[in-house]
Design an enzyme around this catalytic site. Structure first.
Site, PDB file in Angstrom:
ATOM      1  N   ASN A 180      47.699 -35.637  26.571  1.00 50.88           N
ATOM      2  CA  ASN A 180      47.683 -35.632  25.101  1.00 50.88           C
ATOM      3  C   ASN A 180      46.310 -35.195  24.577  1.00 50.88           C
ATOM      4  O   ASN A 180      45.343 -35.951  24.612  1.00 50.88           O
ATOM      5  CB  ASN A 180      48.041 -37.056  24.621  1.00 50.88           C
ATOM      6  CG  ASN A 180      48.108 -37.180  23.110  1.00 50.88           C
ATOM      7  OD1 ASN A 180      47.540 -36.359  22.380  1.00 50.88           O
ATOM      8  ND2 ASN A 180      48.795 -38.220  22.645  1.00 50.88           N
TER       9      ASN A 180
ATOM     10  N   LYS B 160      44.479 -37.338  22.017  1.00 52.26           N
ATOM     11  CA  LYS B 160      43.751 -38.492  22.549  1.00 52.26           C
ATOM     12  C   LYS B 160      42.410 -38.060  23.127  1.00 52.26           C
ATOM     13  O   LYS B 160      41.401 -38.718  22.927  1.00 52.26           O
ATOM     14  CB  LYS B 160      44.560 -39.155  23.666  1.00 52.26           C
ATOM     15  CG  LYS B 160      45.626 -40.080  23.193  1.00 52.26           C
ATOM     16  CD  LYS B 160      45.947 -40.966  24.377  1.00 52.26           C
ATOM     17  CE  LYS B 160      47.302 -41.553  24.327  1.00 52.26           C
ATOM     18  NZ  LYS B 160      47.638 -42.217  25.587  1.00 52.26           N
TER      19      LYS B 160
ATOM     20  N   ASP C 299      47.171 -47.297  28.208  1.00 54.55           N
ATOM     21  CA  ASP C 299      48.559 -47.451  27.821  1.00 54.55           C
ATOM     22  C   ASP C 299      48.563 -48.265  26.539  1.00 54.55           C
ATOM     23  O   ASP C 299      47.832 -49.251  26.411  1.00 54.55           O
ATOM     24  CB  ASP C 299      49.365 -48.139  28.918  1.00 54.55           C
ATOM     25  CG  ASP C 299      50.836 -47.749  28.823  1.00 54.55           C
ATOM     26  OD1 ASP C 299      51.132 -46.549  28.656  1.00 54.55           O
ATOM     27  OD2 ASP C 299      51.705 -48.639  28.884  1.00 54.55           O
ATOM     28  N   THR C 300      49.359 -47.790  25.586  1.00 60.12           N
ATOM     29  CA  THR C 300      49.339 -48.399  24.258  1.00 60.12           C
ATOM     30  C   THR C 300      50.734 -48.817  23.850  1.00 60.12           C
ATOM     31  O   THR C 300      51.714 -48.150  24.174  1.00 60.12           O
ATOM     32  CB  THR C 300      48.800 -47.370  23.238  1.00 60.12           C
ATOM     33  OG1 THR C 300      47.441 -47.094  23.548  1.00 60.12           O
ATOM     34  CG2 THR C 300      48.883 -47.889  21.815  1.00 60.12           C
TER      35      THR C 300
ATOM     36  N   PHE D 153      48.455 -38.869  15.356  1.00 55.55           N
ATOM     37  CA  PHE D 153      49.662 -38.585  16.134  1.00 55.55           C
ATOM     38  C   PHE D 153      50.505 -39.853  16.212  1.00 55.55           C
ATOM     39  O   PHE D 153      50.125 -40.910  15.692  1.00 55.55           O
ATOM     40  CB  PHE D 153      49.276 -38.087  17.544  1.00 55.55           C
ATOM     41  CG  PHE D 153      48.549 -39.111  18.366  1.00 55.55           C
ATOM     42  CD1 PHE D 153      47.195 -39.315  18.200  1.00 55.55           C
ATOM     43  CD2 PHE D 153      49.221 -39.900  19.289  1.00 55.55           C
ATOM     44  CE1 PHE D 153      46.511 -40.270  18.953  1.00 55.55           C
ATOM     45  CE2 PHE D 153      48.557 -40.854  20.049  1.00 55.55           C
ATOM     46  CZ  PHE D 153      47.199 -41.037  19.871  1.00 55.55           C
ATOM     47  N   GLY D 154      51.635 -39.747  16.898  1.00 56.11           N
ATOM     48  CA  GLY D 154      52.488 -40.916  17.146  1.00 56.11           C
ATOM     49  C   GLY D 154      52.891 -41.634  15.866  1.00 56.11           C
ATOM     50  O   GLY D 154      53.374 -41.028  14.905  1.00 56.11           O
ATOM     51  N   TYR D 155      52.649 -42.933  15.856  1.00 57.28           N
ATOM     52  CA  TYR D 155      53.047 -43.773  14.718  1.00 57.28           C
ATOM     53  C   TYR D 155      51.998 -43.794  13.601  1.00 57.28           C
ATOM     54  O   TYR D 155      52.132 -44.563  12.652  1.00 57.28           O
ATOM     55  CB  TYR D 155      53.304 -45.210  15.200  1.00 57.28           C
ATOM     56  CG  TYR D 155      54.447 -45.355  16.180  1.00 57.28           C
ATOM     57  CD1 TYR D 155      55.749 -45.578  15.735  1.00 57.28           C
ATOM     58  CD2 TYR D 155      54.239 -45.279  17.557  1.00 57.28           C
ATOM     59  CE1 TYR D 155      56.806 -45.730  16.628  1.00 57.28           C
ATOM     60  CE2 TYR D 155      55.286 -45.427  18.463  1.00 57.28           C
ATOM     61  CZ  TYR D 155      56.559 -45.658  17.989  1.00 57.28           C
ATOM     62  OH  TYR D 155      57.609 -45.799  18.875  1.00 57.28           O
ATOM     63  N   ASP D 156      50.952 -42.989  13.713  1.00 61.09           N
ATOM     64  CA  ASP D 156      49.858 -43.019  12.728  1.00 61.09           C
ATOM     65  C   ASP D 156      50.326 -42.920  11.262  1.00 61.09           C
ATOM     66  O   ASP D 156      49.795 -43.624  10.412  1.00 61.09           O
ATOM     67  CB  ASP D 156      48.836 -41.911  13.009  1.00 61.09           C
ATOM     68  CG  ASP D 156      47.836 -42.304  14.083  1.00 61.09           C
ATOM     69  OD1 ASP D 156      47.755 -43.511  14.403  1.00 61.09           O
ATOM     70  OD2 ASP D 156      47.129 -41.418  14.600  1.00 61.09           O
TER      71      ASP D 156
ATOM     72  N   HIS E 199      42.720 -49.860  18.084  1.00 60.88           N
ATOM     73  CA  HIS E 199      42.999 -50.415  19.403  1.00 60.88           C
ATOM     74  C   HIS E 199      42.279 -49.627  20.499  1.00 60.88           C
ATOM     75  O   HIS E 199      41.513 -50.162  21.268  1.00 60.88           O
ATOM     76  CB  HIS E 199      44.517 -50.380  19.621  1.00 60.88           C
ATOM     77  CG  HIS E 199      45.149 -49.061  19.219  1.00 60.88           C
ATOM     78  ND1 HIS E 199      45.033 -48.548  17.960  1.00 60.88           N
ATOM     79  CD2 HIS E 199      45.835 -48.130  19.936  1.00 60.88           C
ATOM     80  CE1 HIS E 199      45.646 -47.369  17.901  1.00 60.88           C
ATOM     81  NE2 HIS E 199      46.137 -47.093  19.096  1.00 60.88           N
TER      82      HIS E 199
END
Ligand code: IMP
Length: 191
Positions: free
Chosen positions: A9, A12, A68-69, A148-151, A176
């Site tokens: 990613n 990241k 890992d998140t 990205f993701g749930y941002d 996090h």
């Protein structure tokens, strides 16, 4: 020192690069020609982070860290948690995941949630773990283009904007992963 961040990613890598001291060269999986999907078969964040860091060290010989998140939503008893990437299916699509979460939470007033990150560092087969979390809530609709993701649907506690609206420097300070990376950097600087 060359250190691999076990991720494909690029978002990241970009986030994390900004937090690293210049004497450490950060390499992504693409940089070491690792194109395979490293198995994430554990049922905890910690287990998956360790699997990824160990895989790279054993196969490629580089010191490596992996993260890992999970996004833990209180009204859903901590779901999607360790399954956050595959919440809406194996296609691991961020848009689908966000859509599913907004649907699941329709009508809920209590929308508190937190992101948790575990980082596993494998330094010549020596293991170290670092953790970080951020509290916040899930908004009722998407806002913002960054991240990205749930941002676009996560608003950290104390802020009016989602992670997708906040500048990266602020996200890194309170997120996090930012907190876990800070601990990792402090440790690496102490070596
Ligand atoms: P992973 O463990 O980093 O692969 O993340 C698991 C899931 O959480 C994926 O769907 C990611 O898109 C999402 N995720 C991880 N970190 C963040 C973040 O900082 N913001 C929003 N979503 C994230």
């Amino acid at each position: 020192m060359k250190l691999v961040f076990a991720t494909h990613n690029q978002n990241k890598v970009k986030e994390v690069q900004e937090m690293f001291p210049t004497q450490i060269t950060l390499l992504s999986l693409n940089d070491i020609d690792c194109t395979e999907d490293i198995p994430e078969t554990a049922h905890t964040l910690e287990g998956n982070a360790i699997l990824k860091a160990d895989y790279v060290f054993k196969k490629y010989g580089y010191p490596c860290f992996a993260d890992d998140t999970g996004l833990l939503v209180d009204a859903l008893n901590g779901a999607p948690g360790v399954y956050s990437a595959r919440y809406a299916g194996e296609q691991r699509d961020a848009g689908d995941n966000v859509h599913k979460l907004l649907e699941e939470l329709k009508g809920y007033a209590k929308r508190t949630a937190r992101f948790e990150t575990v980082i596993a560092l494998n330094l010549n087969d020596e293991q170290h773990l670092f953790m970080g979390q951020v509290q916040g809530e899930i908004t009722t609709k998407k806002s913002g283009q960054k991240g990205f993701g749930y941002d676009p649907i996560f608003r950290p506690k104390g802020y009016h904007q989602t992670f997708a609206e906040l500048p990266l420097a602020i996200k890194n300070k309170i997120s996090h992963r930012g907190k876990a990376i800070n601990q990792l950097v402090t440790y690496l600087n102490s070596l």
